[in-house]
Design an enzyme around this catalytic site. Sequence first.
Site, PDB file in Angstrom:
ATOM      1  N   TYR A   1      -2.977  -1.397  10.371  1.00  0.00           N
ATOM      2  CA  TYR A   1      -2.870  -1.585   8.919  1.00  0.00           C
ATOM      3  C   TYR A   1      -1.522  -1.057   8.402  1.00  0.00           C
ATOM      4  CZ  TYR A   1      -4.263  -1.324   3.956  1.00  0.00           C
ATOM      5  OH  TYR A   1      -4.338  -1.466   2.583  1.00  0.00           O
TER       6      TYR A   1
ATOM      7  N   SER B   1       0.871  -1.183   0.000  1.00  0.00           N
ATOM      8  CA  SER B   1       0.000   0.000   0.000  1.00  0.00           C
ATOM      9  C   SER B   1       0.907   1.232   0.000  1.00  0.00           C
ATOM     10  CB  SER B   1      -0.847   0.002   1.275  1.00  0.00           C
ATOM     11  OG  SER B   1      -1.471   1.260   1.472  1.00  0.00           O
TER      12      SER B   1
HETATM   13  P1  NAD Z   1     -11.254  -6.298  -0.819  1.00  0.00           P
HETATM   14  O1  NAD Z   1     -11.842  -6.226   0.517  1.00  0.00           O
HETATM   15  O2  NAD Z   1     -12.114  -6.134  -2.017  1.00  0.00           O
HETATM   16  O3  NAD Z   1     -10.446  -7.662  -1.004  1.00  0.00           O
HETATM   17  C1  NAD Z   1      -9.748  -8.294   0.034  1.00  0.00           C
HETATM   18  C2  NAD Z   1      -9.781  -9.792  -0.217  1.00  0.00           C
HETATM   19  O4  NAD Z   1      -9.027 -10.474   0.805  1.00  0.00           O
HETATM   20  C3  NAD Z   1     -11.230 -10.353  -0.157  1.00  0.00           C
HETATM   21  O5  NAD Z   1     -11.380 -11.310  -1.183  1.00  0.00           O
HETATM   22  C4  NAD Z   1     -11.244 -11.028   1.209  1.00  0.00           C
HETATM   23  O6  NAD Z   1     -12.208 -12.077   1.310  1.00  0.00           O
HETATM   24  C5  NAD Z   1      -9.818 -11.566   1.257  1.00  0.00           C
HETATM   25  N1  NAD Z   1      -9.401 -11.999   2.593  1.00  0.00           N
HETATM   26  C6  NAD Z   1      -9.555 -11.341   3.779  1.00  0.00           C
HETATM   27  N2  NAD Z   1      -9.056 -12.085   4.774  1.00  0.00           N
HETATM   28  C7  NAD Z   1      -8.568 -13.227   4.215  1.00  0.00           C
HETATM   29  C8  NAD Z   1      -7.924 -14.382   4.734  1.00  0.00           C
HETATM   30  N3  NAD Z   1      -7.687 -14.519   6.039  1.00  0.00           N
HETATM   31  N4  NAD Z   1      -7.559 -15.359   3.866  1.00  0.00           N
HETATM   32  C9  NAD Z   1      -7.809 -15.256   2.542  1.00  0.00           C
HETATM   33  N5  NAD Z   1      -8.418 -14.177   2.002  1.00  0.00           N
HETATM   34  C10 NAD Z   1      -8.789 -13.187   2.832  1.00  0.00           C
HETATM   35  O7  NAD Z   1     -10.100  -5.185  -0.826  1.00  0.00           O
HETATM   36  P2  NAD Z   1      -9.007  -4.802  -1.926  1.00  0.00           P
HETATM   37  O8  NAD Z   1      -8.957  -3.335  -1.962  1.00  0.00           O
HETATM   38  O9  NAD Z   1      -9.208  -5.539  -3.205  1.00  0.00           O
HETATM   39  O10 NAD Z   1      -7.691  -5.282  -1.193  1.00  0.00           O
HETATM   40  C11 NAD Z   1      -6.730  -6.150  -1.762  1.00  0.00           C
HETATM   41  C12 NAD Z   1      -5.344  -5.787  -1.240  1.00  0.00           C
HETATM   42  O11 NAD Z   1      -4.990  -4.484  -1.705  1.00  0.00           O
HETATM   43  C13 NAD Z   1      -5.251  -5.719   0.286  1.00  0.00           C
HETATM   44  O12 NAD Z   1      -4.009  -6.273   0.705  1.00  0.00           O
HETATM   45  C14 NAD Z   1      -5.285  -4.226   0.567  1.00  0.00           C
HETATM   46  O13 NAD Z   1      -4.635  -3.888   1.772  1.00  0.00           O
HETATM   47  C15 NAD Z   1      -4.534  -3.698  -0.639  1.00  0.00           C
HETATM   48  N6  NAD Z   1      -4.770  -2.281  -0.911  1.00  0.00           N
HETATM   49  C16 NAD Z   1      -5.978  -1.830  -1.318  1.00  0.00           C
HETATM   50  C17 NAD Z   1      -6.147  -0.466  -1.564  1.00  0.00           C
HETATM   51  C18 NAD Z   1      -7.431   0.127  -2.052  1.00  0.00           C
HETATM   52  O14 NAD Z   1      -7.513   1.350  -2.158  1.00  0.00           O
HETATM   53  N7  NAD Z   1      -8.448  -0.649  -2.361  1.00  0.00           N
HETATM   54  C19 NAD Z   1      -5.079   0.415  -1.372  1.00  0.00           C
HETATM   55  C20 NAD Z   1      -3.861  -0.085  -0.924  1.00  0.00           C
HETATM   56  C21 NAD Z   1      -3.712  -1.443  -0.707  1.00  0.00           C
END
Ligand code: NAD
Length: 271
Positions: free
Chosen positions: A169, A156
Amino acid sequence: MEPKCYDRLKGQPAIVTGANSGIGKAVAVQLAKEGAKVVVNYIGNEEATKEVISEIRDFGGEVMAYKADVSKEEEVVAMFRKTIETYGTVHILVNNAGIQKDAAIDEMSLEEWQKVINVNLTGQFLCSREAIKEFKRRGIDEHISNSAGKIICMSSVHDVIPWAGHANYAASKGGIMLLMKSMAQEVAPEKIRINSIGPGAIKTPINESAWSTTEAEQKLLKLIPQNRVGEPADIARAAVWLVSDESEYVNGVTLYVDGGMTLYPGFATGG
Ligand code: NAD
């Protein structure tokens, strides 16, 4: 623009964790479009998982779903065993699964702290360890890739930008940065490449409240010099490049895909 080349990852088994939502889903679909055999890891929501599987099968992609909690050692080990049984090996791991449990630091429970660290950081350690074991066992297969294996750690912008109210986080993502770099340094001689992607604000369920109303989106845009909230596809295209041989000499870096969020936009007018 969709890339025109659709075989950069031909025949490469790839595990994408948390792949039934948001960024993970987009990455899984894009890897499959490039010819990877994708394992869609998920923890819940069978319906959403079926949708990803059908989307990939509809364009002739090879895919299987595997339910596992990335923070549970025995479930991660079993997921790698099943993948290797099914596809023969693993070439790509995208450590994407992640959660937020936000609280002011003086109100954060130990459970909120530990849950985020367990999924976001320990989950990436467990999956990376199993992937690296398999990459080392197999070595380079030059018909498939110039590297013995590739890992993307979904980090991130908060691996460098502090985030008040989200200390668990931000600590997990800061931890991922040095986990990624230390692993990359350790296994580079085996031609294993490990890098992170640092997304900025991407429209997914994890941060829906930050972009789902016009008011919230306008506030968010003040932090993004390119003046656009990102889409999961922005991350998916970067992920394909980062696990393809096009980035063969890239190792141990965080690629920020953030519309300039890490450029300290508050200083754009002189600070
Ligand atoms: P999201 O909530 O859509 O997806 C997260 C996924 O992780 C979901 O499929 C959820 O079921 C899965 N998950 C949660 N706990 C789990 C576990 N214990 N085992 C297996 N799967 C698990 O969110 P996203 O935005 O797509 O996030 C994906 C990644 O991107 C994350 O690591 C998040 O920190 C990172 N991220 C997202 C953003 C953003 O703006 N969306 C920004 C920076 C980083």
